[in-house]
Enzyme design. Structure first.
Site, PDB file in Angstrom:
ATOM      1  N   SER B  55       0.809  -1.221   0.000  1.00 34.81           N
ATOM      2  CA  SER B  55       0.000   0.000   0.000  1.00 34.81           C
ATOM      3  C   SER B  55       0.848   1.280   0.000  1.00 34.81           C
ATOM      4  CB  SER B  55      -1.040  -0.013   1.122  1.00 34.81           C
ATOM      5  OG  SER B  55      -0.419  -0.013   2.374  1.00 34.81           O
ATOM      6  N   ARG B 168       0.999  -7.871 -17.633  1.00 36.85           N
ATOM      7  CA  ARG B 168       1.198  -7.475 -19.026  1.00 36.85           C
ATOM      8  C   ARG B 168       2.629  -7.657 -19.524  1.00 36.85           C
ATOM      9  NH1 ARG B 168      -4.009  -7.453 -21.166  1.00 36.85           N
ATOM     10  NH2 ARG B 168      -5.331  -6.034 -19.987  1.00 36.85           N
TER      11      ARG B 168
END
Lengths: 229, 229, 229, 229
Positions: B55, B168
């Protein structure tokens, strides 16, 4: 274009009203849940809309099968990020006989329509020749047009839908996604009228265009809205 | 395809390390901020990655200008919802002379390449005839192919980038978005090496393919990664 | 309460204007970027606000160190989901000498103030006795009050900030988070006046209260806004 | 602590399987929907989990009433941003007789337990005196402890739930939110066993701890999981 409501949170109005009531109520959640008559639900939901307290609308979700729309539309649609999408993949599905969406301005003009369909035929032939040459589907599809039909499953919660309607029921949205927005609105009003009967473009809901100097200048009237629905 | 890092949070490593340290530190935020040497930053960032506490990586954002990519790519790209996009609109920009992305499998085969470019020419001619007939650009574009070049400005925070790379940079992603992912990785490593030098596909980062039975079976080696970068 | 702008996207106004311009421009992104004078930036940003096209505002992010606020505030603050937070943990940091936020209504009444501080003293003593008995910090903290001070690092993009201001600069927000919202607004106006000088509560920005029947009835005037800032 | 599943998307497994199938299927969405036997659904869902393709899990949402939990828990809970919450407000609800959550380590030690409850009594008395003095509820609540019970309505989709379980069923999560996570898991397994029977902490699901050097070193066994459920 076809829109089918596949599934949705049951008793959506009770869920929204309960969630809203809970914030201010000393009672336990289950008591609040059990204690709601439809009249009380309506009263609560109207207050939420009036106060602009829309977070309780997030607790109910609607899942649609959307078919016969173009990739032009789907590219716009998935820009709405507070939603979930599963879309037919052109990488994996063979488009040897794809269907197309024809824009109304093209369909209304025989010369344009003929030209349009001729080019679509050339694209289809090209795609088929490429795949016949051994080009993978995921690459042959680089020829496929925006008009190519696709289908999606989309899930959106009621708050996100209200936002979607305010932008996409607007006359300044492109005709295809505007038609989709009005159709979705029609579907959700059937199952959750208390939540959505006042939903629509900003001119209707807030009584004020949100497009500033780019306004179309023709705010929706209640009659037009009832006509669209 | 061109990727240019337009802007990014300054001192990204100090920002991430400070945010992480703050959670456990009795000192004030500004003291933590001031007290970080590069070595300490590195130590902290390595721990975060090891613990999977990502985070703090959200506090730094990177903005790219992406040009010369296809609409096939952009439709995939904008599915990453924890990011912001501004894309050239085919509704408003005239595509009277659009450029295209040619897939490598097509470019490698002279017959396919000729076929491909012939159809592109037919599409361009059709688009131009429709606009000459008075069809609005937003409707004439229904003929435009996925290959049509577009440009975007994209902003993604570092946590979302790590996720983007894991999906990706993978060999199972389509070649065009994979190339984009590796290029973006190259750009961010230049300005934030401590954050990104271990970033990449799941096979590299987690030492384990995340695609299950659909694995390509060829995990990236460190040498290949250094080659891509 | 202290708010310090730790970091932010450089040249925020140029970034927003470039992203917006790109959607309608035939030029390449870098040309658009280079071609912006401050006057042109202003013109573009004003249009975006007028049209309600706020997505380009997402491309710039602001990171704050927020200290000396209560856990009552932080619990409200983290409900803003389009933002990133790193907060001091009561599970790991020893609160043997915690500081508190005293509400102004309490501070204004000597009897209430004394009562308040007496109970705070009892809580501190109880927390210390529990940890002395070997109760873990993460459990002893169940006694700690909402008033207990905490600190956070928060990152929010400019669009999310505009929304935050519209809700939390409002007189109906609790005094502590309202004070935070005005302080944050003050900080961002210093570095991005073109983006934020018209930001604020709905009554100011839209010229219309968004709270319906729960309105305070006292819309902010420009003078009051300048006083808050 | 009580967790009640108030509502959820009907036929959740059919919805997920249909959404997943649609991406690769030439058939129309409704055909896919109609054609699913439970066995086929299972086969598809197992594949999704194996491939790590979890986006179809987003199409189904679950709404819970959560009562008898502490504000320490709720402050942690609402950090999960891909979810919707409606929580009882301490600004508006009178806490003249609040209930508390007592941590097990405190309850297990009679001296600690007595100390704990004594301080809670002092807080309650202080809160009541402040409100009697005319201090608004929203300010008197600055004395209220983390232990104070609250209730929420929470909606989370299945993908977000999987993530929630992976983090919060973990032994390193605080005991209260861990108990909540296991209870929620128990509820959703009843209505969607195909989706959730393999859900749980990372050590169970991925066969690998995600906490790095902070690992507890005691991965969950299948027997323990069945015991928790």
């Amino acid at each position: 274009m076809e829109v089918k409501l596949l599934s949705h949170t049951p008793e959506p109005e009770r869920v929204v009203a309960t969630a809203a009531r809970l914030c201010y109520a000393p009672q336990a959640a289950e008591e609040v849940w059990a204690g709601f008559t439809p009249e009380k639900q309506q009263e609560f939901i109207d207050k939420l809309v009036d106060y602009g307290h829309l977070s309780p609308f997030e607790h109910v979700a609607f899942t649609f099968a959307i078919t016969g729309v173009s990739r032009a539309l789907s590219h716009q649609l998935v820009r709405h990020r507070i939603a979930s999408y599963s879309q037919r993949s052109q990488r994996y599905v063979n488009e040897a006989a794809f269907a197309v969406v024809v824009p109304p301005t093209v369909a209304a003009d025989p010369v344009a329509q003929e030209e349009f369909m001729r080019v679509i035929g050339q694209i289809q032939a090209g795609y088929n020749r490429l795949t016949a040459l051994g080009i993978p589907k995921e690459d042959a599809r680089y020829l496929l047009p925006n008009a190519c039909q696709t289908q999606l499953i989309m899930t959106m919660n009621a708050r996100s839908l209200l936002h979607f309607f305010s932008l996409r029921c607007c006359r300044r949205a492109q005709w295809e996604i505007r038609a989709l927005a009005w159709k979705i609105r029609q579907e959700v009003i059937k199952v959750a009228p208390l939540l959505f009967r006042e939903a629509g473009p900003a001119c209707l809901v807030q009584g004020k265009c949100s497009e500033g100097a780019m306004t179309c200048g023709r705010p929706y009237t209640r009659e037009e809205v009832d006509g669209e629905a």
